[in-house]
Scaffold this motif. Sequence first.
Motif, mmCIF file in Angstrom:
data_model
loop_
_atom_site.group_PDB
_atom_site.id
_atom_site.type_symbol
_atom_site.label_atom_id
_atom_site.label_comp_id
_atom_site.label_asym_id
_atom_site.label_seq_id
_atom_site.Cartn_x
_atom_site.Cartn_y
_atom_site.Cartn_z
ATOM 1 N N GLU A 251 24.942 30.721 -11.170
ATOM 2 C CA GLU A 251 23.780 31.620 -11.258
ATOM 3 C C GLU A 251 23.329 31.794 -12.699
ATOM 4 O O GLU A 251 22.115 31.812 -12.979
ATOM 5 C CB GLU A 251 24.147 32.969 -10.642
ATOM 6 N N THR A 252 24.269 31.923 -13.635
ATOM 7 C CA THR A 252 23.869 32.064 -15.044
ATOM 8 C C THR A 252 23.234 30.783 -15.568
ATOM 9 O O THR A 252 22.309 30.834 -16.378
ATOM 10 C CB THR A 252 25.089 32.421 -15.910
ATOM 11 N N ASN A 253 23.726 29.641 -15.115
ATOM 12 C CA ASN A 253 23.105 28.377 -15.527
ATOM 13 C C ASN A 253 21.673 28.282 -15.005
ATOM 14 O O ASN A 253 20.773 27.799 -15.708
ATOM 15 C CB ASN A 253 23.922 27.191 -15.016
ATOM 16 N N GLN A 254 21.482 28.757 -13.748
ATOM 17 C CA GLN A 254 20.136 28.757 -13.180
ATOM 18 C C GLN A 254 19.225 29.688 -13.979
ATOM 19 O O GLN A 254 18.070 29.357 -14.290
ATOM 20 C CB GLN A 254 20.199 29.200 -11.706
ATOM 21 N N LEU A 255 19.772 30.880 -14.327
ATOM 22 C CA LEU A 255 18.993 31.825 -15.122
ATOM 23 C C LEU A 255 18.676 31.257 -16.493
ATOM 24 O O LEU A 255 17.576 31.453 -17.027
ATOM 25 C CB LEU A 255 19.782 33.130 -15.250
ATOM 26 N N GLN A 256 19.616 30.502 -17.069
ATOM 27 C CA GLN A 256 19.396 29.868 -18.374
ATOM 28 C C GLN A 256 18.233 28.880 -18.282
ATOM 29 O O GLN A 256 17.374 28.831 -19.169
ATOM 30 C CB GLN A 256 20.677 29.156 -18.808
ATOM 31 N N ARG A 257 18.225 28.119 -17.194
ATOM 32 C CA ARG A 257 17.123 27.158 -17.020
ATOM 33 C C ARG A 257 15.780 27.869 -16.841
ATOM 34 O O ARG A 257 14.751 27.443 -17.379
ATOM 35 C CB ARG A 257 17.418 26.258 -15.827
ATOM 36 N N GLU A 258 15.791 28.964 -16.097
ATOM 37 C CA GLU A 258 14.534 29.719 -15.907
ATOM 38 C C GLU A 258 14.056 30.320 -17.213
ATOM 39 O O GLU A 258 12.835 30.335 -17.506
ATOM 40 C CB GLU A 258 14.772 30.811 -14.861
ATOM 41 N N LEU A 259 14.979 30.842 -18.039
ATOM 42 C CA LEU A 259 14.595 31.375 -19.350
ATOM 43 C C LEU A 259 14.004 30.294 -20.240
ATOM 44 O O LEU A 259 13.040 30.529 -20.978
ATOM 45 C CB LEU A 259 15.816 31.987 -20.031
ATOM 46 N N GLN B 251 27.670 34.799 -19.870
ATOM 47 C CA GLN B 251 28.217 33.447 -19.809
ATOM 48 C C GLN B 251 29.620 33.395 -20.404
ATOM 49 O O GLN B 251 30.514 32.706 -19.883
ATOM 50 C CB GLN B 251 27.309 32.473 -20.552
ATOM 51 N N ALA B 252 29.848 34.136 -21.484
ATOM 52 C CA ALA B 252 31.173 34.158 -22.106
ATOM 53 C C ALA B 252 32.211 34.725 -21.140
ATOM 54 O O ALA B 252 33.335 34.218 -21.030
ATOM 55 C CB ALA B 252 31.137 34.974 -23.395
#
Length: 812
Positions: A586-594, A622-623
């Motif tokens: 989910e954080t990777n997806q959010l990173q891509r959206e950002l 993420q950490a």
Amino acid sequence: MMDQKSLFTLEYHKVLEKLVAYAAFSASAELARNLRPTRDLQEALDRQALTSETRLLLSQNGDISVGGSRDIRPFANRAAQHGLLEPNELLSIKYTLAAARDLSRTLIDNGEKLPLLSQLGAELPPPAGIIETISRVINDRGEVADNASPRLSSIRSEIKVAYDRLMSRLQQMIADPHKVSMLQEPIITQRNGRYVIPLRAEFKGRIKAIIHDQSASGATLFVEPLATVELNNRWHELHLEERDEIRRILLELSDEIGAEVVRIRDIVYALAKLDQALMMAKFAEDLNASEPVLVGIQPRGEDHPGSSIRLRQARHPLLDQTTVVPIDVEMDERTFGLVITGPNTGGKTVTLKTIGLLALMAQSGLHIPAQSGSQISIFDDIYADIGDEQSIEQSLSTFSGHITNITRILKNANARSLVLFDELGSGTDPQEGSALARALLAYLIRNRITCMIATHYPELKAFAHGSPGVVNASMEFNLRTLRPTYNLMIGLPGRSNALAISERLGLPKEIIEDARSMVDPSELRAEDLLDEIHRQRSIARKERHNAEKSRIQARQQERKLNERMEKIEDERLAILEKARQQAEDETNQLQRELETLRKDLARARQPLEALKTIETDLEEVQAEVQEPVIRKSTTPASQRQPLRLGEKILVRSLGMQGVVTAITDTDVEVMVGNLRVRATLTDIQRPGEKSARLEEEKNTSPKVSTRVRKALEQMEENQNHSTATIMHPSPGMELDLRGQLAEEAVEGQERFIESAYLAGMPFVRIIHGKGTGRLRQVIRENLSKSKYIQRWESGTEREGGDGVTIAFLKDD
């Protein structure tokens, strides 16, 4: 050499016969039958160590054996005298040498773990070329191969041609319509080594031929047509040539083997020794035996010979191990004499034989059927006078036979001997026999001879009680069942159970009371006291047995609970890992959206400040998500031994051993070479200690790359060859900068790098996380400018990938 009569009395030969039953071939069986106890302590220790090594080898490779080996020494001896070896004998030599070669490789490959067996394996390699030569000359069917020599190959080719010509000519004759009616049947057969056809007797002379035989009825003549005589002759001549060539080949090969006769004898002897070690190991396994602690005779002053016997749960090796009652025989540092009393068939004789046999087995290299840790001295001689010594041939009574044997023993026994006497002084007048028994015991004690004596005489119990170095012992008797229990009790003399047994068996009470009145009252009081001591000891033994049973049950329950806790912990780890993976996705997806939103704002020329707070929060998330799931220990703290300063441990993440130099509540400082490393308690392990979930920890704990480990190993090697240097405190292996601003991170990194350089560390691991990548970029740019850094590289996937940077420090 040990006293042969005593060896026979103690039935040592029966132990050897049991051992021989495990032999794989005749040479080892002969070696086992000739096995004798040694008087040399070091030799006995080596024998015991060899048996222990062989048991270890069998536990790792249960199929290992000298299978296929034979005692080929008679064949080699005949070959050395230029005798001819037959093909089957040559095959036996081949198989035996091949087995020796294979075993040699196996034992030498395990030289570190099995040093004594490795030395034995070094004696096994066969002479070069013999196995290959036999394989070339003799095939697996025991026949001389065609290619054994060019001449043999040529002869056999000619034999085939001659045979075909002969058969072709005979086939023509039996198929001829003019001759077929004269034959009993149209077949070709052999008589006297020549091929013939069956001619009916009434047609004798119609076919020119040589008669070789006739049937029992005389109706059939077996004739060789004159037309085939030359063909038969040629075929027969070629066979003679083949026989001579085979003989020449076998003689040549036999001479080659005869030239290696000494080496072959040594190999067979080494194979026999190895098989004997395997026999002793298998015998020990079946007996559930253990290696005894062997000690030398070490005199303790003028009143003690220095012997030691501490046998726990000792069992007679020739009795059924499932039903035999184990005994404890322990003679303390002040005791070297034991007087055993008890009822008939109560186990006194078996006890003496058990002690004698176990001593003989220990000195022979055999593990003994006793509890691990049992200790016994190495005696120069073991003497025994047990059983009926009556001799009709020499007109000796039982008493005379015993005295003759005892006299012989006393002439030879000394302070380094063990003497076992059964029913000392029996077979004669009780008063004189008792006096003689006390005098013999006094003689043994004066001469500091380790001894164990079984007797019925009550006077001997009192004598033993008042004599330094001697202790009483007794065989327990159950008055309720009127049966012996066969338990040996050290320190307690046997009771006189005659009155109690008579009363239990129904003897009139008035007789029992009369008998009691005739006994000295002080003796009755002593018997009552012994009864109470025996009763209390029996109660204590039962309580100890119940306590041991409860302890075992508690351990089993604890083990089951630990297993359940491990399963629960496995489930917890799986759930957390699944949740962590989901959060990371989910954080990777959010990173891509950002990132997409950033590009859209940039194209629209809108300010990006609004995204900074979100990006910072995202980096923190993420950490946290990238933190590995750590296994919680389910082993109770009470079961773990606390770490000690100076103790050697293994740092799992490095895969290297070091020495503990400091300990805190959460981590330890370990000296690896000249490098001080700080590691968490979950990252360390004692050498040889197995972790039940090591594989899971490998997958969840951060790992060190091969390149990093090589650098550390190189550093350690360099430090080993360098002189001592002043060590600065180690800042630790890792620096975690996740969640910090760039300026704070750079400042902390510079201090950390300088401290690591002064401590002489070869590399450090800097954790910055993946995030947007800006913190990583700043960290790596600063590393490139640092005067302490030689180079840097990204971590491996197991170390954290791009979220970790490995920095290698300069070594000058």
